[in-house]
Every structure is written in structure tokens, then in C-alpha cells.
Design a protein around this motif. Sequence first.
Motif, PDB file in Angstrom:
ATOM      1  N   SER A  59       8.147   3.022  -3.216  1.00 10.98           N
ATOM      2  CA  SER A  59       7.275   2.181  -2.398  1.00 10.98           C
ATOM      3  C   SER A  59       8.071   1.257  -1.480  1.00 10.98           C
ATOM      4  N   LEU A  60       9.250   0.820  -1.924  1.00  5.19           N
ATOM      5  CA  LEU A  60      10.065  -0.066  -1.106  1.00  5.19           C
ATOM      6  C   LEU A  60      10.881   0.676  -0.061  1.00  5.19           C
ATOM      7  N   THR A  61      11.319   1.881  -0.402  1.00 11.38           N
ATOM      8  CA  THR A  61      12.173   2.651   0.508  1.00 11.38           C
ATOM      9  C   THR A  61      11.592   4.048   0.695  1.00 11.38           C
ATOM     10  N   PRO A  62      10.448   4.161   1.378  1.00  7.42           N
ATOM     11  CA  PRO A  62       9.834   5.481   1.575  1.00  7.42           C
ATOM     12  C   PRO A  62      10.706   6.376   2.443  1.00  7.42           C
ATOM     13  N   GLU A  95       1.400   6.306   5.317  1.00  4.15           N
ATOM     14  CA  GLU A  95       0.146   6.894   5.765  1.00  4.15           C
ATOM     15  C   GLU A  95      -0.919   5.813   5.921  1.00  4.15           C
ATOM     16  N   THR A  96      -1.647   5.858   7.043  1.00  2.00           N
ATOM     17  CA  THR A  96      -2.710   4.889   7.273  1.00  2.00           C
ATOM     18  C   THR A  96      -3.900   5.231   6.376  1.00  2.00           C
ATOM     19  N   PRO A  97      -4.390   4.279   5.580  1.00  2.00           N
ATOM     20  CA  PRO A  97      -5.503   4.589   4.667  1.00  2.00           C
ATOM     21  C   PRO A  97      -6.794   4.862   5.444  1.00  2.00           C
ATOM     22  N   GLU A  98      -7.633   5.711   4.886  1.00  2.00           N
ATOM     23  CA  GLU A  98      -8.908   6.016   5.530  1.00  2.00           C
ATOM     24  C   GLU A  98      -9.896   4.870   5.368  1.00  2.00           C
ATOM     25  N   LEU A 140       3.823  -3.668  -9.652  1.00  2.00           N
ATOM     26  CA  LEU A 140       4.508  -3.932  -8.392  1.00  2.00           C
ATOM     27  C   LEU A 140       4.558  -2.729  -7.449  1.00  2.00           C
ATOM     28  N   PRO A 141       4.817  -1.500  -7.925  1.00  2.00           N
ATOM     29  CA  PRO A 141       4.835  -0.370  -6.988  1.00  2.00           C
ATOM     30  C   PRO A 141       3.529  -0.220  -6.209  1.00  2.00           C
ATOM     31  N   HIS A 174      16.806  -5.391  -0.201  1.00  2.00           N
ATOM     32  CA  HIS A 174      15.874  -4.729   0.715  1.00  2.00           C
ATOM     33  C   HIS A 174      14.525  -5.440   0.714  1.00  2.00           C
ATOM     34  N   ALA A 175      14.032  -5.773  -0.476  1.00  2.00           N
ATOM     35  CA  ALA A 175      12.730  -6.444  -0.583  1.00  2.00           C
ATOM     36  C   ALA A 175      12.771  -7.823   0.071  1.00  2.00           C
ATOM     37  N   LEU A 176      13.807  -8.589  -0.198  1.00  2.00           N
ATOM     38  CA  LEU A 176      13.898  -9.943   0.352  1.00  2.00           C
ATOM     39  C   LEU A 176      14.072  -9.916   1.870  1.00  2.00           C
TER      40      LEU A 176
END
Length: 417
Positions: A87-90, A100-103, A134-135, A183-185
Amino acid sequence: MSKELGENVKKHRRTAGLTQETLALAAGVAPSTVAKLEQGGNVRIETLHLLARALHVKTSQLMASDTPAPVREEDPTKVGLVELRNSLTPAIGLAAPVTETPEQEPDLEALLDLVRRGSAAYDSDRFGSVATTLPQIISDANSAVSYYDHGGEHEKALSARAEAYLLGGRYLTQVRQYDLAYHALSGSIRDAQEVNDTNTAAYAIVIMSWLLLRQGRFDDAENLAVETADHIEPRISKASPERLAVWGWLALQAAAAAVRNNREDHATGARRIAASAASALGTKSADARHRYGRFDLKVAAMKGLEDELIKEGGDPYRVIEESTGRAPLSDRSMKALSVPETDKEWNRHRLTVATAYSKTGDHESAMERLTAIEYANGEWLRHQRTATDVMESIARKRKRTLTGEMRRMMSLLGVTA
């Protein structure tokens, strides 16, 4: 550590006119430790700090770049973080979008509530709950930013993601997954700045400084905290509680890095700034509690005693005197102020007191502090290197047989006799 690091230590030792034995004596370590290091062996950051202090140089002057050793087997904690890593590094391709844009239209209020419940779980040391949720929190935040690509809703989505990334950075730094935490920060700082949320960006920098300190990057940690504190320095009479709290935390991070880098004068100046912020906050600190934790004069004083044990000539008896009986930082005083026993800063201070007792040889009193922390914050205790250090010291120095309680605590903390 590398052979280059060993050469650095040897160079500074010879410049100071010391033998391996006299350096070891001045640093309070075994001669074999110095010999092993100069031959290219490994030592901990704390040991390197003791050697630097004995050589009258900054710890960072002894440190050198290193080529990581080959990985022989996968770290199980990294495998366990695969969903959070995804989730952090797709994966990013040439054509496909990162997210992906949610419907369905995301519910931003529900998302922010989920993020803050995750923060509350972290603050209550429910790390298992944080790891589980968290994910999805990060994934939902990314989807919301993708769905709302402009306007006010986009800014709200970015604000929610900034807090989600900040939670991720705090948790990952706690469990020592530093690359993912960085990466998150970085994402939190970037999103917060985009919506002009200086307080969230600055607090993410507080955690970034903590991360750098844990990596032994003392110069970077101090410089980052000082630069940010200078940038956001508030007009005290008009500053919000949040701004004062984050300014104070930046000063404490600067002090922590400076004292570990043998720059006590810098640490003293930073602690004065932290005390000014805490004094200005007065009783208003609870207003910022859910985002920045407890910050007040007591916390600033506790951090000062933590630094006392690290600086050259630090006095463990002073730490004990100010933290027992009816003293201002004693357990009795904390309870009188209705501070909950799960409070992280109180328990971090108990670790400082346990360390002071172990340095004076009072192993039973050190154990009392560790047991009190375990009762209140058992999961948190397992992740604290200081607790491991105390138990290792007891196991190494105790002349009498280890008690059953000591052996049980050693097992909890992964310490071998």
C-alpha cells in the motif's frame, strides 16, 4: 560496521595518544571491544558513542559509509509487512495509474475517523491492531486522493492521507523498519505542505528526526530538528497549543541528537527552548494530545534526565533523586497528577530510572521499574532497546544468582544469560 570504521577509530585513538587498553578504560568498555572494532568487527551505536566521548570527538566523526552484508535469509518482520509495503509502495508502470480510482465516492469523514482511531490504537500500544488496519487505511487514503483530483475535497483527502502516512511513519519507526518509515514520513510531509498544514508537516519531521537518531545519523537528526524549529518558531503570546507542542518536540529531538553526538552545549540550548514551549503551553497541552502526545514541563524535565545518563559525566544518582519518593518526577507525583500508567512518556522515564539503578548496581530497583512498565505497557516494552540494555547489564554484572523474575523478564526481552 566496516573496516573503514575501525580505521577511523584507530586514527583518532592514535591522534589522542591512547592505547587500545587506555581507550577502553576511558570509555568504560572491554579492551577486546576496541580490538574487535579496529579489526573490522561490529559494535552497537551506544558503544560507538562511549568511544567517541572518550576520544573527545563527535560520534558521527567515527562513523563511515558501509557496504551492507549479503542477506542470507529473509527477515520475517519484513515478510509480515508485505501488505503495508504494497500500500505504501505500489508498483508503478508506464501506462497503469499508481492507484486505481474507486468507483464509489469515498467517505472522507469516515476515513479521517479511521485514521485517528488507528492513531489512538498506536498511542495505546495496540501495535497488533495498527499492523492489521494500517494497510487498508493507507490504501483507502490513496484511493481518496485519486478520486478527488481537485478542489476542496482533494485538499481534505490530502489532509487525511498526510495523517495516515504519519501514523505509518510512527509505527514503522517504532518497529525499526526504517526505509518504509522514511517513505511514509516523506509522503506525510509532502501532503501536509501541499494543503498548508504546517503543524502536521512539522510533527512528521519530529518523527523523521527520531528515525534518523535511531539510525545513528546524529548530525542529520539535530540539523533537521533545529532548522524546522527555527522555521516554525511561534509568537508565543498568540501561538496555538498545537504549534507550541510541535515546536517543543522539535527542540527535544534536537537535544537528544546533540547529547548523543557529544555536543552538550547544543543540547542545553535546545532543552531551554523546549522548556519555554512547555511553560507557554501551561495546562493547554491536552488540546493537542491526540496528534502530538503529552507535552508539558514534566515531559521536558524527563527528557532532560534521559540526556543526563548519556552526556559525559552524567550522574545516575541525580536521576534517582529526582524520580523517587515525593520528588517531582516520581511515580507518586505522576499518579497525583492523574497521568495514566499507560502514558508513554512516563514509562519512557521509568526506563531512564531503571537504567540509573542498573548503573548504580541496584538491580532489584531496576527490576521494579521494568515490571511496572510491563504491567502497564507490555507490548511497548518489548520494542524498547533501553529495556534490553538494562536486562543485559543485570545479567552481566549481577554477582548473585539471577531471580526467577529476572529470568522471566530476560525471556520477554530476548536477552540470553
